[in-house]
Motif scaffolding. Structure first.
Motif, short mmCIF file in Angstrom:
data_model
loop_
_atom_site.label_atom_id
_atom_site.label_comp_id
_atom_site.label_asym_id
_atom_site.label_seq_id
_atom_site.Cartn_x
_atom_site.Cartn_y
_atom_site.Cartn_z
N UNK A 187 39.59 -16.94 47.94
CA UNK A 187 40.61 -15.96 48.27
C UNK A 187 41.74 -16.52 49.13
N UNK A 188 41.56 -17.71 49.70
CA UNK A 188 42.62 -18.29 50.51
C UNK A 188 42.91 -17.44 51.73
N UNK A 189 44.17 -17.23 52.02
CA UNK A 189 44.56 -16.45 53.20
C UNK A 189 44.29 -14.96 53.02
N UNK A 190 43.80 -14.58 51.86
CA UNK A 190 43.46 -13.17 51.62
C UNK A 190 42.12 -12.80 52.23
N UNK A 191 41.31 -13.79 52.59
CA UNK A 191 40.02 -13.44 53.18
C UNK A 191 39.00 -14.54 53.04
N UNK A 192 37.87 -14.33 53.67
CA UNK A 192 36.78 -15.31 53.69
C UNK A 192 35.84 -15.03 52.54
N UNK A 193 36.30 -15.34 51.33
CA UNK A 193 35.46 -15.03 50.18
C UNK A 193 35.89 -15.74 48.92
N UNK A 194 35.23 -15.41 47.82
CA UNK A 194 35.49 -16.05 46.54
C UNK A 194 34.85 -15.24 45.42
N UNK A 195 35.33 -15.45 44.21
CA UNK A 195 34.77 -14.82 43.01
C UNK A 195 34.55 -15.89 41.95
N UNK A 196 33.52 -15.69 41.13
CA UNK A 196 33.25 -16.60 40.02
C UNK A 196 33.20 -15.81 38.73
N UNK A 197 33.94 -16.29 37.72
CA UNK A 197 33.98 -15.61 36.43
C UNK A 197 33.71 -16.62 35.32
N UNK A 198 33.30 -16.11 34.17
CA UNK A 198 33.06 -16.93 32.98
C UNK A 198 34.31 -16.86 32.11
N UNK A 199 34.94 -18.00 31.86
CA UNK A 199 36.15 -18.05 31.04
C UNK A 199 35.93 -18.89 29.79
N UNK A 200 34.68 -18.94 29.32
CA UNK A 200 34.38 -19.70 28.11
C UNK A 200 35.26 -19.23 26.96
N UNK A 201 35.32 -17.92 26.77
CA UNK A 201 36.25 -17.31 25.82
C UNK A 201 37.47 -16.85 26.61
N UNK A 202 38.59 -17.53 26.48
CA UNK A 202 39.76 -17.20 27.30
C UNK A 202 40.25 -15.76 27.13
N UNK A 203 39.84 -15.12 26.05
CA UNK A 203 40.27 -13.75 25.81
C UNK A 203 39.27 -12.72 26.32
N UNK A 204 38.09 -13.17 26.76
CA UNK A 204 37.06 -12.24 27.20
C UNK A 204 36.39 -12.75 28.48
N UNK A 205 37.08 -12.75 29.60
CA UNK A 205 36.47 -13.22 30.85
C UNK A 205 35.38 -12.27 31.31
N UNK A 211 41.93 -22.23 42.07
CA UNK A 211 40.68 -22.13 41.30
C UNK A 211 40.08 -23.48 40.95
N UNK A 212 38.78 -23.46 40.73
CA UNK A 212 38.03 -24.63 40.26
C UNK A 212 37.25 -24.24 39.01
N UNK A 213 37.24 -25.11 38.01
CA UNK A 213 36.54 -24.84 36.75
C UNK A 213 35.52 -25.94 36.50
N UNK A 241 31.90 -22.14 30.48
CA UNK A 241 32.94 -22.62 31.38
C UNK A 241 33.12 -21.59 32.49
N UNK A 242 32.80 -21.97 33.72
CA UNK A 242 32.88 -21.06 34.86
C UNK A 242 34.06 -21.42 35.75
N UNK A 243 34.66 -20.40 36.33
CA UNK A 243 35.81 -20.56 37.22
C UNK A 243 35.53 -19.85 38.54
N UNK A 244 35.74 -20.56 39.65
CA UNK A 244 35.64 -19.96 40.97
C UNK A 244 37.03 -19.90 41.58
N UNK A 245 37.40 -18.72 42.07
CA UNK A 245 38.67 -18.55 42.75
C UNK A 245 38.42 -18.16 44.20
#
Length: 377
Positions: free
Chosen positions: A114-132, A89-91, A108-112
């Motif tokens: 998929x690596x060897x799982x596939x040709x893709x990625x997801x981006x989530x907001x982790x500003x509040x670590x308890x409520x992504x 991941x990158x933040x 604070x945004x995080x992109x993960x």
């Protein structure tokens, strides 16, 4: 304090980043790590306790494939080891109008990837670590020939395209060689043996002749050095060197292939990831001038993630590129293609079909130099 007006630190200074940083100074330290069970784990750095796990929506359909009842034992169930989430991941702290909260500010945004799982990625907001909060997920599903996208409202979009892939066994001469098994195995261009060796090959033309295609020989793009002609429903290819197909397997055959990736549905034009491979590399984020060279107004620059084309999984033309991704939406800002070609002493370029590594970025913030955007390596 910002050193120069062309830095991201200057942009942060102008948009009161110091208050955001102060408000989050005591934010819980979290370790984010992907696992092959398909889960991005958020772990409390102090206690080691898992706070939550996120399974990207485009990874969920793969989960049933790991279940294998034949592996069950009295002590528990069995599963098939698979790569379901394998990226790093990158933040990046980002100032924008949030599509979920509809409020402009710092997040604070995080992109993960998929690596060897596939040709893709997801981006989530982790500003509040308890409520992504999920913002977007994108996958190039080359098997179904679709670009898949899920937005912040969990709406799925599908953008189809057609891909034609032909390999050496599809050529007329390879079929003849296979039919000649049991006879002479002399490698020549006669067409009467089980081993064909020649510069001239023909294949039934099932390509869309109005669209470009790419010819590969042993992983190298030889399109520009190869002569082609359409004759009686066949595509005749004249290479500048002889290639071999040995149907008997007594000697190693060359790998000749033709790839034609069709147009993407117009609705998905802004998400053209047809040539994205497995996303092994970790993306890097910077702010890019929105009107190109000469744009010195750093305050209206755009957040961009640099994502290398990834691993092509032995599929010619897939992964030989670098994507500039709109960090806020996942849209493609630019695809920089890198040609697959034979090694030579001038270019020293022998990269074939993939760029799996993570990019290196140098910005004015790091170098304290007077330039905008970033230098990419």
């Amino acid at each position: 304090q910002a050193q120069t007006k062309n830095t991201e630190s200057y942009f942060r200074q102008k948009n009161n980043y110091v208050t955001f940083a102060a408000n989050n100074f005591n934010r819980k330290d979290i370790i984010y790590g992907a696992a092959n069970n398909g889960v991005l784990h958020a772990v409390d750095a102090d206690t080691g306790e898992e706070i939550w796990g996120f399974v990207p929506p485009l990874i969920i359909p793969k989960l049933p494939r790991i279940i294998n009842p034949t592996l069950n034992q009295a002590s528990g169930g069995g599963s098939i080891p698979m790569f379901l989430l394998d990226g790093s991941p990158t933040i990046h702290d980002t100032y924008f109008k949030h599509p979920v909260t509809n409020k402009e500010g710092w997040y604070t945004l995080l992109m993960i990837p998929y690596g060897r799982a596939g040709a893709g990625f997801s981006t989530i907001d982790v500003t509040d670590p308890n409520k992504p909060l999920h913002l977007y997920s994108i996958l190039n599903d080359s098997t179904s020939q679709k670009i898949l996208r899920v937005d912040h409202q969990s709406t799925l979009f599908e953008y189809p395209y057609k891909t034609t892939r032909l390999n050496i066994k599809d050529f007329n001469q390879s079929v003849e060689a296979s039919n000649n098994l049991g006879g002479s195995n002399t490698c020549n261009a006669s067409g009467s043996t089980s081993c064909y060796l020649s510069k001239t090959w023909t294949i039934p033309n099932i390509l869309d002749t109005s669209k470009p295609y790419t010819i590969f020989a042993n992983g190298i793009d030889v399109t520009r050095t190869t002569a082609t002609a359409y004759i009686s429903g066949n595509l005749r290819i004249q290479f500048n060197k002889a290639y071999k197909f040995d149907a008997s397997g007594n000697t190693k055959s060359d790998n000749i292939s033709i790839v034609q990736v069709g147009d993407l549905a117009s609705a998905g034009a802004e998400y053209d990831y047809r040539f994205l491979g497995e996303t092994w590399g970790s993306p890097r984020v910077f702010r890019m001038p929105n009107t190109g060279a000469g744009d010195n107004d750093v305050l209206d620059d755009e957040y961009v993630a640099v994502l290398t084309g990834g691993f092509g999984n032995f599929s010619p033309s897939i992964g030989s590129n670098v994507f500039l991704v709109d960090w806020l939406t996942g849209k493609v800002k630019k695809e920089i293609k890198i040609e697959d070609k034979a090694y030579d002493n001038n270019s020293k370029n022998d990269i074939v079909n993939s760029i799996p590594s993570s990019p290196v970025l140098i910005t004015a913030d790091a170098s304290q130099a007077n330039f905008s955007g970033a230098l990419l390596y």
